[in-house]
Design a protein around this motif. Structure first.
Motif, PDB file in Angstrom:
ATOM      1  N   LYS A 125      -6.967   2.429   6.447  1.00  0.00           N
ATOM      2  CA  LYS A 125      -8.266   2.260   5.798  1.00  0.00           C
ATOM      3  C   LYS A 125      -8.128   1.441   4.519  1.00  0.00           C
ATOM      4  O   LYS A 125      -8.960   0.566   4.224  1.00  0.00           O
ATOM      5  N   ASP A 126      -7.081   1.722   3.771  1.00  0.00           N
ATOM      6  CA  ASP A 126      -6.818   0.982   2.542  1.00  0.00           C
ATOM      7  C   ASP A 126      -6.550  -0.489   2.856  1.00  0.00           C
ATOM      8  O   ASP A 126      -7.017  -1.397   2.141  1.00  0.00           O
ATOM      9  N   TYR A 127      -5.793  -0.747   3.918  1.00  0.00           N
ATOM     10  CA  TYR A 127      -5.514  -2.129   4.309  1.00  0.00           C
ATOM     11  C   TYR A 127      -6.814  -2.877   4.591  1.00  0.00           C
ATOM     12  O   TYR A 127      -7.001  -4.026   4.143  1.00  0.00           O
ATOM     13  N   GLU A 133      -4.976   6.793   6.256  1.00  0.00           N
ATOM     14  CA  GLU A 133      -5.395   6.396   4.901  1.00  0.00           C
ATOM     15  C   GLU A 133      -4.864   5.003   4.567  1.00  0.00           C
ATOM     16  O   GLU A 133      -5.570   4.180   3.948  1.00  0.00           O
ATOM     17  N   VAL A 134      -3.629   4.731   4.967  1.00  0.00           N
ATOM     18  CA  VAL A 134      -3.034   3.416   4.708  1.00  0.00           C
ATOM     19  C   VAL A 134      -3.806   2.331   5.450  1.00  0.00           C
ATOM     20  O   VAL A 134      -4.086   1.248   4.898  1.00  0.00           O
ATOM     21  N   SER A 186      -9.862  -2.244   3.493  1.00  0.00           N
ATOM     22  CA  SER A 186     -10.654  -2.456   2.284  1.00  0.00           C
ATOM     23  C   SER A 186     -10.033  -3.497   1.362  1.00  0.00           C
ATOM     24  O   SER A 186     -10.746  -4.241   0.684  1.00  0.00           O
ATOM     25  N   ARG A 187      -8.700  -3.598   1.353  1.00  0.00           N
ATOM     26  CA  ARG A 187      -8.033  -4.547   0.447  1.00  0.00           C
ATOM     27  C   ARG A 187      -7.944  -5.950   1.016  1.00  0.00           C
ATOM     28  O   ARG A 187      -8.101  -6.932   0.290  1.00  0.00           O
ATOM     29  N   ILE A 189       0.835  -1.208   0.000  1.00  0.00           N
ATOM     30  CA  ILE A 189       0.000   0.000   0.000  1.00  0.00           C
ATOM     31  C   ILE A 189       0.868   1.255   0.000  1.00  0.00           C
ATOM     32  O   ILE A 189       0.609   2.211  -0.748  1.00  0.00           O
ATOM     33  N   ARG A 211       0.853   3.973  -3.015  1.00  0.00           N
ATOM     34  CA  ARG A 211       0.497   5.369  -2.739  1.00  0.00           C
ATOM     35  C   ARG A 211       1.700   6.304  -2.881  1.00  0.00           C
ATOM     36  O   ARG A 211       1.563   7.506  -2.690  1.00  0.00           O
TER      37      ARG A 211
END
Length: 248
Positions: free
Chosen positions: A237-239, A234-235, A241-242, A145, A149
């Motif tokens: 949240k991305d983790y 943000e990282v 979702s992924r 991630i 990014r």
């Protein structure tokens, strides 16, 4: 979960909530509040000792947010209880003090290992000075991630201590020689307990202050520090979702 050979063990009570499989453990109260607003929908928080636990508001919880936490004993106590409730993966998000001249306030660190200088790990069959590691694929996924990014980060060892007011020049120099990038208060104990219980554990740190010159340089009000904390959120949240939905 294994090794329930102690006199007192963490237990799941009849009223214990289902936290999901992933625990997002957050060091600071402000970061916890920001993430809890940022990652809605979440259920109203459940109080546990000094922390608040936010659980994903779905029929089948996938993750929870918990914090704040301070120090190895309390961090492990919280994690142990949430493991008893069902957590199997832990992603820790915290602050640290740089002890490397190449790392500044606001930098992001992906801990590849932690050197034990705290007492909690001793109860989990480790020794002071031993090096412990994150487990599972959490760190690798976070690295993916960060790279996607285009977020700059450092990867390396962390020094974990119980005694924040005994970070002497001699100790800083010693851990610099051990190739530690920064100092904080929880990670080696969390890595140790996660290994002991057989769960996955990874972490992301943001540098809040600097000690490399043997003079304390606090950066808690630094603009870049605040920006990096938001980037870290943000990282995370991305983790979720992924990768959160792919776990059993």
């Amino acid at each position: 979960m294994k090794r329930l050979d102690a006199i007192i063990n963490p237990l799941r009570g009849k009223n214990s909530p289902d936290p999901g499989k992933l625990l997002l453990m957050i060091t600071s109260g402000p970061d916890l509040k920001f993430l809890s607003n940022f990652m809605n929908p979440l259920k109203p928080p459940v109080s546990f000792m000094m922390s608040q636990i936010y659980i994903q508001d779905t029929r089948t919880p996938g993750f929870c947010l918990a914090g704040p936490v301070t120090g190895s004993p309390y961090a492990v106590l919280l994690m142990e209880n949430l493991m008893a409730w069902g957590v199997r993966d832990v992603l820790y998000f915290g602050w640290c003090g740089s002890i490397s001249e190449n790392i500044e306030t606001g930098d992001i660190i992906l801990p590849a290992a932690a050197i034990i200088d705290e007492g909690t790990s001793v109860g989990y069959e480790k020794h002071s000075g031993e090096i412990v590691y994150p487990s599972g694929d959490i760190n690798q996924n976070i690295k993916t991630i960060l790279n996607d990014r285009k977020i700059d980060y450092h990867e390396g060892r962390i020094w974990t201590t119980d005694a924040i007011f005994r970070e002497t020049p001699e100790k800083v120099k010693y851990f610099q020689e051990k190739k530690a990038l920064a100092v904080e208060m929880e990670l080696s104990a969390l890595f140790t307990a996660a290994e002991f219980r057989g769960i996955n554990m990874g972490a992301v740190l943001v540098v809040s202050d600097e000690l490399a010159s043997f003079t304390w340089k606090p950066g808690f009000n630094d603009k870049r520090f605040k920006q990096s904390r938001m980037a870290g959120a943000e990282v995370i949240k991305d983790y979720v979702s992924r990768f959160c939905k792919t776990r059993d």
